[in-house]
Design a protein around this motif. Structure first.
Motif, PDB file in Angstrom:
ATOM      1  N   ALA A   1      34.574  -6.638  -6.320  1.00  0.00           N
ATOM      2  CA  ALA A   1      34.088  -6.760  -7.681  1.00  0.00           C
ATOM      3  C   ALA A   1      33.897  -5.486  -8.271  1.00  0.00           C
ATOM      4  O   ALA A   1      33.993  -5.318  -9.470  1.00  0.00           O
TER       5      ALA A   1
ATOM      6  N   ILE B   1      29.621 -10.091   2.278  1.00  0.00           N
ATOM      7  CA  ILE B   1      28.918  -9.453   0.957  1.00  0.00           C
ATOM      8  C   ILE B   1      29.594  -8.208   0.603  1.00  0.00           C
ATOM      9  O   ILE B   1      29.930  -7.877  -0.392  1.00  0.00           O
TER      10      ILE B   1
ATOM     11  N   TYR C   1      15.791 -10.798  -6.376  1.00  0.00           N
ATOM     12  CA  TYR C   1      17.026 -10.407  -7.384  1.00  0.00           C
ATOM     13  C   TYR C   1      18.051 -11.576  -7.531  1.00  0.00           C
ATOM     14  O   TYR C   1      18.864 -11.254  -8.354  1.00  0.00           O
TER      15      TYR C   1
ATOM     16  N   GLY D   1      32.117 -10.841 -11.106  1.00  0.00           N
ATOM     17  CA  GLY D   1      31.822 -10.729  -9.854  1.00  0.00           C
ATOM     18  C   GLY D   1      30.793 -11.558  -9.509  1.00  0.00           C
ATOM     19  O   GLY D   1      29.689 -11.480  -9.837  1.00  0.00           O
TER      20      GLY D   1
ATOM     21  N   TRP E   1      16.931   1.971  -4.120  1.00  0.00           N
ATOM     22  CA  TRP E   1      17.814   1.509  -2.816  1.00  0.00           C
ATOM     23  C   TRP E   1      18.460   2.847  -2.243  1.00  0.00           C
ATOM     24  O   TRP E   1      18.360   2.571  -0.792  1.00  0.00           O
TER      25      TRP E   1
ATOM     26  N   SER F   1      31.546  -7.432  -2.909  1.00  0.00           N
ATOM     27  CA  SER F   1      31.189  -6.362  -3.564  1.00  0.00           C
ATOM     28  C   SER F   1      32.132  -5.351  -4.037  1.00  0.00           C
ATOM     29  O   SER F   1      32.377  -4.900  -5.164  1.00  0.00           O
TER      30      SER F   1
ATOM     31  N   SER G   1      19.730  -9.512 -11.059  1.00  0.00           N
ATOM     32  CA  SER G   1      19.061  -8.312 -11.207  1.00  0.00           C
ATOM     33  C   SER G   1      19.797  -7.314 -11.806  1.00  0.00           C
ATOM     34  O   SER G   1      19.665  -6.086 -12.418  1.00  0.00           O
TER      35      SER G   1
ATOM     36  N   ASN H   1      29.222  -7.676 -13.262  1.00  0.00           N
ATOM     37  CA  ASN H   1      29.099  -7.672 -11.759  1.00  0.00           C
ATOM     38  C   ASN H   1      27.998  -8.212 -11.199  1.00  0.00           C
ATOM     39  O   ASN H   1      26.960  -7.566 -11.419  1.00  0.00           O
ATOM     40  N   ALA H   2      27.860  -9.543 -10.977  1.00  0.00           N
ATOM     41  CA  ALA H   2      26.611 -10.088 -10.587  1.00  0.00           C
ATOM     42  C   ALA H   2      26.559 -10.143  -8.857  1.00  0.00           C
ATOM     43  O   ALA H   2      26.072 -10.898  -8.196  1.00  0.00           O
ATOM     44  N   THR H   3      27.264  -9.068  -8.418  1.00  0.00           N
ATOM     45  CA  THR H   3      27.282  -9.243  -6.871  1.00  0.00           C
ATOM     46  C   THR H   3      26.439  -8.022  -6.444  1.00  0.00           C
ATOM     47  O   THR H   3      25.993  -8.132  -5.214  1.00  0.00           O
ATOM     48  N   ILE H   4      26.047  -7.055  -7.323  1.00  0.00           N
ATOM     49  CA  ILE H   4      25.292  -5.908  -6.827  1.00  0.00           C
ATOM     50  C   ILE H   4      23.981  -6.233  -6.222  1.00  0.00           C
ATOM     51  O   ILE H   4      23.134  -6.975  -6.562  1.00  0.00           O
ATOM     52  N   GLY H   5      23.523  -5.603  -5.211  1.00  0.00           N
ATOM     53  CA  GLY H   5      22.180  -5.800  -4.606  1.00  0.00           C
ATOM     54  C   GLY H   5      21.176  -5.021  -5.034  1.00  0.00           C
ATOM     55  O   GLY H   5      20.158  -4.730  -4.419  1.00  0.00           O
ATOM     56  N   ILE H   6      21.308  -4.212  -6.349  1.00  0.00           N
ATOM     57  CA  ILE H   6      20.322  -3.511  -6.975  1.00  0.00           C
ATOM     58  C   ILE H   6      20.010  -4.159  -8.243  1.00  0.00           C
ATOM     59  O   ILE H   6      20.632  -5.201  -8.674  1.00  0.00           O
ATOM     60  N   ALA H   7      19.297  -3.433  -9.016  1.00  0.00           N
ATOM     61  CA  ALA H   7      18.693  -3.894 -10.315  1.00  0.00           C
ATOM     62  C   ALA H   7      19.431  -2.833 -11.294  1.00  0.00           C
ATOM     63  O   ALA H   7      19.554  -1.609 -10.758  1.00  0.00           O
ATOM     64  N   THR H   8      20.103  -3.441 -12.365  1.00  0.00           N
ATOM     65  CA  THR H   8      20.763  -2.348 -13.467  1.00  0.00           C
ATOM     66  C   THR H   8      20.125  -2.638 -14.687  1.00  0.00           C
ATOM     67  O   THR H   8      19.509  -3.507 -15.000  1.00  0.00           O
TER      68      THR H   8
END
Lengths: 432, 432
Positions: B44, B37, A369, A394, A277, B41, A408, B52-59
């Protein structure tokens, strides 16, 4: 009008008058200043075998000058692939590698005429290039009512375009191609529309199936037939993350040669697909039967890039190229895909288990995602705040009813606890 | 008008009505969507301690998901500093480190009120943000007649501003502040001017001395007194590469609190200063006595960044931060500075040696990467082509008379041969 811009415009008027008609005023005025420093430098790059005193960087021992303390941390890479400027269009090898990947991932591109992908500072930059080249004050940008909020800023605020929304789902919770068709045909007076097709969709995680895609393509065809110039943009940010039986290819292939009044533009990138990203590596690709049109659109795109960021980050481009060329790439990417798919499937099996009763509905999802819950008895913002303050969880509230959950970033083993807690929170908010 | 934009505008109207008057229409309309958003985020990030299920990435395992084959080449860095999105304003630690560096390099900033540097995708991006925020169709952009060609595209073509040129040098070959003053005062009818001050100058390598700088500041002050709103931008791309007795600081300090009708904007970056051209790490910094004004300008800048590139490259920002924090940084940078200074001095001693007779004049230079010869008997383009085709030597022809030579990319030991050959080429072209 600058003579170089005029040349490009004359080419477009001759080769693709419909594409010319789609250009914004800025799109008409922009050009890449290839007669200045950049072209003289390019000429010197091939011919200045003795001394090249054109370069806008510093060199030492035939390499770009650099600080040892930085290079020590990047010793896997050659300084020329890190410190020098990347070309405004991006590293040529990266462009070729991405084009090859496009063919591999989209078998139906076979035989389709499209340009070399131009490197962008990731997806937003690709979209903002589309906005600059094609959107003027009041032009319609047609998007579904579930969409990425940044479209508003990029097309609406920055370019003054009019955002036209249609409902993403129809009553049977499939893609609402009838609504898309209506939204497009309503632009007949304007004679022009920009349509953004974002599958997997942010925020719902929805990708349509084969028949739905045929309807989408037919809707755009109908609009073109009705005399509307359609810039048909696929925002393929989450491409490849298809977990069920949706289409597995970009709509770009089907749009590329659809109609003379349709210009297909593919905006995609490594950002989400390759889990990089922060690298900011994306691409913009145009489709046309005419090579001259593709060349003119590339020159205009480079003009926008040159006048906004000059060029993208070279280290990031080198890292992505390294990944694409690495023999382990496919296997490592597949491993991550399986993790994401495992999470998506787990979410769906939880939601379909019946354990949450009729607390919520969920929007169909099969990719990407995210997924979105549709809360029927309480507002999404109340639930979001309750989850955050009471449970340290969150989520994102979108409008009155929708709660976006990014699976995701939640490990599969925690998804049960996550959704159980969301369910609890909804119940508690409803009982207040 | 979006309510967030309106709030920012009301703040500016109240705190700094003159700054508000400088905004373009886009500058007035833009805002950073902090209620969507991004703000959820951010909330959060501090409060979502459980999930934290706000993130626009994958962890994965609490870290950003990433491919091992990439991380193996970047093992000196933590994945969180590479793969995650950098914030739209840039890494906070980098912003602080750059601000500290600004103070260190510019002692006269002591006591000056200015904002936190906002990270850009390098210098061009900083300039294009200035263009977006302040330049409307027909607004005057005042630049010297020796300038970087990309100003034309960024301000002229992209934003429709009117480029107003004044001669860089006066008859005694010093900075022509009288001409700058006239060019500014000629904008009285418009009531607004954007002035770009680029020292060390591209292409001439000239930086003015103390007295000349006082005159520049006085000229801008006079314009402001005459009722003109002046956006005074220092393009400090080549900052720090001062080899002689010019000023050694940015003009930003002197412009910051000059007059209520002057807004000082500093555009700078690591690109040339730290020899990391391809990294694309720059900064834009505003000066104002009012913290509320600085905050509003930052929000508007973030709106432009969000709607064009979303955020800059995170790896590059991390690498630059690493450099700035490294104990060896000053020593390694000084070593490169000495090399550049050695080359500049060698060029000057060659030119002053008398060996080239009256074949050419040269424009005063004392800084940066370049110098320019002024050819008196032949055209620069003829000489450029002759040099390239006969001797394999690359130079840049600018206009009829000027030949730009980048000593930044020629080792000191080769400079004699380089200039001897240019001299030979000029003689040969003249004899044709």
């Amino acid at each position: 009008m600058n003579p170089l811009a005029q040349q490009l415009n004359e080419t477009l008027q001759k080769e693709s008058p419909n594409v010319y008609a789609m250009l914004s005023n800025l799109g008409k005025a922009i050009y890449f200043p290839k007669e200045g420093i950049l072209s003289q430098s390019a000429e010197a790059k091939t011919k200045a075998t003795k001394f090249n005193a054109t370069i806008g960087i510093a060199t030492e021992g035939g390499k770009p000058m650099h600080l040892k303390l930085i290079q020590d941390t990047l010793s896997a890479y050659n300084p020329k692939d890190i410190y020098e400027y990347a070309p405004p269009a991006g590293k040529p090898e990266l462009r070729s590698a991405w084009r090859a990947k496009m063919f591999k991932d989209n078998p139906s591109l076979e035989g389709v005429s499209f340009g070399n992908p131009i490197v962008t500072n990731a997806l937003t930059h690709g979209l903002s290039i589309v906005a600059d080249l094609f959107a003027d004050e009041g032009d319609a940008v047609v998007i579904p009512n579930k969409n990425w909020e940044n479209y508003e800023l990029t097309f609406g605020i920055r370019r003054g375009a009019e955002i036209v929304e249609y409902p993403l789902y129809n009553e049977s919770m499939q893609f609402n191609s009838a609504a898309l068709r209506d939204a497009l045909l309503a632009q007949k007076g304007k004679g022009k529309a920009i349509v953004l097709l974002n599958f997997p969709n942010n925020p719902t995680g929805y990708t349509p199936g084969v028949r739905e895609c045929e309807e989408i393509v037919a809707a755009i065809h109908d609009a073109a037939e009705a005399g509307i110039h359609v810039v048909a943009v696929t925002d393929d940010a989450y491409f490849g993350l298809f977990f069920e039986d949706s289409v597995q290819e970009s709509l770009f292939s089907k749009l590329a040669a659809l109609h003379p009044r349709v210009l297909a533009v593919k905006v995609d990138g490594a950002t989400k697909e390759e889990y990089v990203w922060g690298f900011r590596v994306g691409f913009i690709t145009f489709a046309s039967e005419s090579q001259a049109t593709l060349a003119a659109l590339e020159q205009k795109t480079l003009g926008i890039i040159r006048s906004t960021i000059s060029s993208g980050p070279h280290p990031s481009q080198t890292f992505v190229l390294h990944a694409l060329q690495s023999p382990e790439f496919e296997a490592q990417k597949a491993e991550k895909f399986d993790i994401m798919k495992g999470r998506a499937n787990r979410v769906k099996s939880l939601l379909d288990s019946g354990r949450y009763g009729d607390t919520w509905e969920y929007y169909p999802f099969n990719s990407g995602y995210f997924m979105c819950l549709k809360l029927t008895t309480v507002t999404a913002e109340d639930v979001r705040q309750h989850l955050l303050n009471e449970y340290g969880i969150g989520t994102i509230a979108l409008g009155q009813t929708d709660l976006r959950v990014a699976f995701s970033c939640i490990e599969e083993e925690y998804l049960e606890e996550l959704f159980d807690t969301i369910h609890k929170a909804v119940t508690e908010v409803a009982a207040r």
